[in-house]
Design an enzyme around this catalytic site. Structure first.
Site, PDB file in Angstrom:
ATOM      1  N   LYS A   1       0.963  -1.231  -0.014  1.00 23.50           N
ATOM      2  CA  LYS A   1       0.012  -0.065  -0.219  1.00 23.50           C
ATOM      3  C   LYS A   1       0.982   1.256  -0.133  1.00 23.50           C
ATOM      4  O   LYS A   1       1.914   1.449   0.796  1.00 23.50           O
ATOM      5  CB  LYS A   1      -0.790   0.114   1.241  1.00 23.50           C
TER       6      LYS A   1
ATOM      7  N   SER B   1      -8.711   3.025   3.873  1.00 21.12           N
ATOM      8  CA  SER B   1      -7.679   3.591   3.027  1.00 21.12           C
ATOM      9  C   SER B   1      -6.790   2.426   2.167  1.00 21.12           C
ATOM     10  O   SER B   1      -6.163   2.975   1.372  1.00 21.12           O
ATOM     11  CB  SER B   1      -6.682   4.417   3.792  1.00 21.12           C
TER      12      SER B   1
ATOM     13  N   SER C   1      -9.416   1.133   8.219  1.00 20.71           N
ATOM     14  CA  SER C   1      -8.709   1.009   6.794  1.00 20.71           C
ATOM     15  C   SER C   1      -8.344  -0.383   6.258  1.00 20.71           C
ATOM     16  O   SER C   1      -7.944  -0.537   5.161  1.00 20.71           O
ATOM     17  CB  SER C   1      -7.669   1.982   6.601  1.00 20.71           C
TER      18      SER C   1
END
Length: 480
Positions: free
Chosen positions: A73, A151, A175
Site C-alpha cells: 500500500k 484507505s 482502513s
C-alpha cells in the site's frame, strides 16, 4: 496455469514448495492479470512488473510464502527505492522514494513474498474511500461505479480481482476492515503492538494504527500474521506473544462462546441500511447454530457521544504533524497547493489545538477505551458481532470537499467508520468477514471484535464460520 489466480496465497505457496509451479510462473501470471485489469481498477499505481519477474527468478528467501505475488500500500508500505506518495500531490511532484525498508516490508520480503507494485490510497489515509486527486479513484471489482473502500482500497481491489492473493493494508479507523467489506475479503486489524510500525515512527496516531493485510481466506490471514508479528527493537509497546502459531487456530474448536451483536450504531451516528441489518441478524443466527451463546448486546460505553469530539481533536493534530513530517521528507514546507482541500482543512483545524487540548483528547479516548473493554474483561463476553460498515459500498464521488465545505469528506466518512473506529482506540483485534451480499450483488462484510490480544479466538471462530459458510467461490466479474 489458467486457474492460478483463483488460489489463495497458501495454495500458491504449496505449489511452489512442491515444485509444480515456479515463482516466476506465479509472478508472471499476476503481472498479466494486473495489466489486463489495470485500466478498469486503477489499483496498482506504481508497478514494478519487470523487476518482480526478475526477482522471482532469483534467490528468494525460503519463507512460508516463497514466490507468492504481493502488493504494498502506498501509504505506510515503506520499501527501499520504491515511490512513497501517500496519495499526495506534493510527494508525487517531488518524485519521493523511500530510502529504506521499514520493519514490516523486511518481514514481508523474508516471508518470500514478491512485490509487483504499490497500490492506491486516499490522501494520508484520511477518508474511507480510495479516490485521491493525485492518482484518481480505485474502482470496486464487484461494481466499477462503487468505492473499493479506504484507505487500503487499492490493495483490496487488487486482491478481490485476483491479481494477487493478498495485499498489504493498514488500519487507523477501519482502513483494513472497510475495504475488506467493500471488496468481499478477509480483513484482520491486529491488536495494538502486534505488528511493528517502525522504525520511522514509534507509533502512528498514538497507537490507533495497526498494519497487516487483506486476504481471501482465514488461513492466509493467520499465516501472514505468523510471518510478520512480534516486537521490533525500540517499539514503545507490544502485544503479548500467542500461545502457539496463529495458523494452528484455523480448524481448532473455539468451544461455545458468549457473543453479543448489534446492527445499529449505539451512538446514533448512522442508520444501518436494511440489507446490512438483515445480514447481521442472519450471521447471529449462523453463530448460534454453530453452538455459540448469542444475544443482542454491546458495550454501553459505545453510546457515549463525546468519543467523536475527542477523536477529532486528535485527528486534526495528527494530520497537521503528518504534513510537517512530509515537509521534512521533501526538504520544504508543504503548502496548501500540495494537498487536497479537505486535508489542508483538517490540518488547519489541528494547528489550533494546543498541547494541553491534545493531551485532554487522548485522555478522553483512553477513558472511552477502558469503559468499552470492560464489556469483554468484566462483563464476560467473548466476541461482539456488528456490520463492518452500516451501508453497502457507496458509489464513488461522495467523499470530496468543496470550497464552501472543505470538511464535507470527513463528515461523510462518519457513517463509514461507525462500527470500526472504536477498536482502533481500544487496541482490540477485529476482523471483517465476507459473509453476505446485498440485493444489488455487492459484498457486505460482518465484523467480529475480540478481547484485547485475543486474535487466537477471533481466528478460530472466523475459520469455523468460513467452513460452515464458505465464500471462496464468490468472485466479482473482473475475477473471471
Amino acid at each position: 496455469m489458467d486457474d492460478l489466480h483463483h488460489l489463495d496465497a497458501t495454495a500458491q505457496a504449496d505449489l511452489v514448495r512442491s515444485g509444480e509451479v515456479s515463482p516466476t510462473e506465479l509472478v508472471s501470471a499476476a503481472v498479466a492479470r494486473a495489466e489486463a485489469t489495470g485500466g478498469d481498477l486503477n489499483a496498482i499505481i506504481h508497478p514494478r512488473y519487470e523487476e518482480a519477474v526478475a526477482e522471482a527468478g532469483g534467490d528468494l528467501p525460503d519463507g512460508p510464502f516463497r514466490g507468492v505475488p504481493f502488493v504494498l500500500k502506498d501509504l505506510d508500505g515503506t520499501a527501499a527505492g520504491l515511490p512513497l506518495h501517500m496519495g499526495t500531490k506534493v510527494l508525487r511532484d517531488h518524485g519521493y522514494r523511500a530510502p529504506a525498508d521499514d520493519t514490516l516490508a523486511e518481514r514481508f520480503r523474508a516471508a518470500g513474498l514478491v512485490v509487483i507494485g504499490k497500490t492506491n490510497t486516499p490522501e494520508l489515509g484520511l477518508i474511507p474511500s480510495t479516490e485521491p486527486e493525485a492518482t484518481g479513484p480505485t474502482h470496486n471489482p464487484w461494481d466499477l461505479t462503487r468505492t473499493a473502500g479506504g484507505s487500503s482500497g487499492g490493495s483490496a481491489a487488487a486482491v478481490a480481482a485476483e491479481v494477487v492473493p493478498m495485499g498489504h493494508a493498514g488500519d487507523g479507523g477501519g482502513s483494513i476492515r472497510i475495504p475488506a467489506s467493500c471488496c468481499g475479503l478477509v480483513g484482520l486489524k491486529p491488536s495494538r503492538g502486534r505488528v511493528p510500525v517502525g522504525p520511522e515512527v514509534g507509533e502512528a496516531w498514538a497507537g490507533l494504527v495497526t498494519r497487516l493485510a487483506v486476504t481471501r481466506s482465514v488461513r492466509d490471514t493467520a499465516a501472514v500474521l505468523d510471518a510478520v508479528a512480534g516486537k521490533a527493537v525500540g517499539d514503545p509497546y507490544w502485544a503479548p506473544p500467542p500461545a502457539r502459531p496463529y495458523a494452528e487456530e484455523v480448524g481448532a474448536d473455539p468451544g461455545s462462546l458468549r457473543i453479543g451483536w448489534i446492527s445499529q450504531p449505539p451512538d446514533g451516528s448512522a442508520e444501518t441500511e436494511p440489507d446490512v441489518a438483515l445480514a447481521v441478524g442472519r450471521t447471529a443466527a449462523a453463530l448460534e447454530a454453530l453452538g455459540h451463546r448469542v444475544e443482542q448486546a454491546a458495550p454501553p460505553a459505545l453510546a457515549d457521544g463525546s468519543f467523536v469530539a475527542h477523536f477529532l481533536t486528535c485527528f486534526g493534530a495528527w494530520t497537521a504533524r503528518e504534513l510537517d513530517r512530509i515537509g521534512e521528507m521533501v526538504g520544504e514546507p508543504v503548502t496548501e497547493a500540495g494537498v487536497e482541500r479537505g486535508t489542508w482543512a483538517i490540518a488547519e483545524m489541528g494547528r489550533t489545538v494546543t498541547a494541553a487540548q491534545y493531551l485532554a483528547g487522548l485522555e478522553g479516548l483512553h477513558r472511552a477505551a477502558r469503559a468499552i473493554i470492560g464489556w469483554w474483561e468484566v462483563d464476560g463476553f467473548d466476541l461482539l458481532l456488528t456490520p463492518t460498515i452500516p451501508e453497502v459500498p457507496p458509489t464513488l464521488g461522495q467523499f470530496g470537499s468543496t470550497p464552501d465545505e472543505p470538511l464535507a469528506g470527513v463528515v461523510r466518512s462518519t457513517a463509514m467508520v461507525a462500527f470500526c473506529a472504536a477498536y482502533n482506540v481500544t487496541g482490540q483485534p477485529a476482523i471483517s468477514l465476507p459473509l453476505a451480499r446485498s440485493t444489488a450483488g455487492v459484498p457486505v462484510g460482518m465484523q467480529l471484535v475480540g478481547a484485547p490480544a485475543c486474535e487466537d479466538v477471533l481466528l478460530r471462530v472466523a475459520a469455523q464460520v468460513e467452513a460452515a459458510h464458505p465464500w471462496a467461490d464468490r468472485r466479482p466479474p473482473l475475477a473471471g
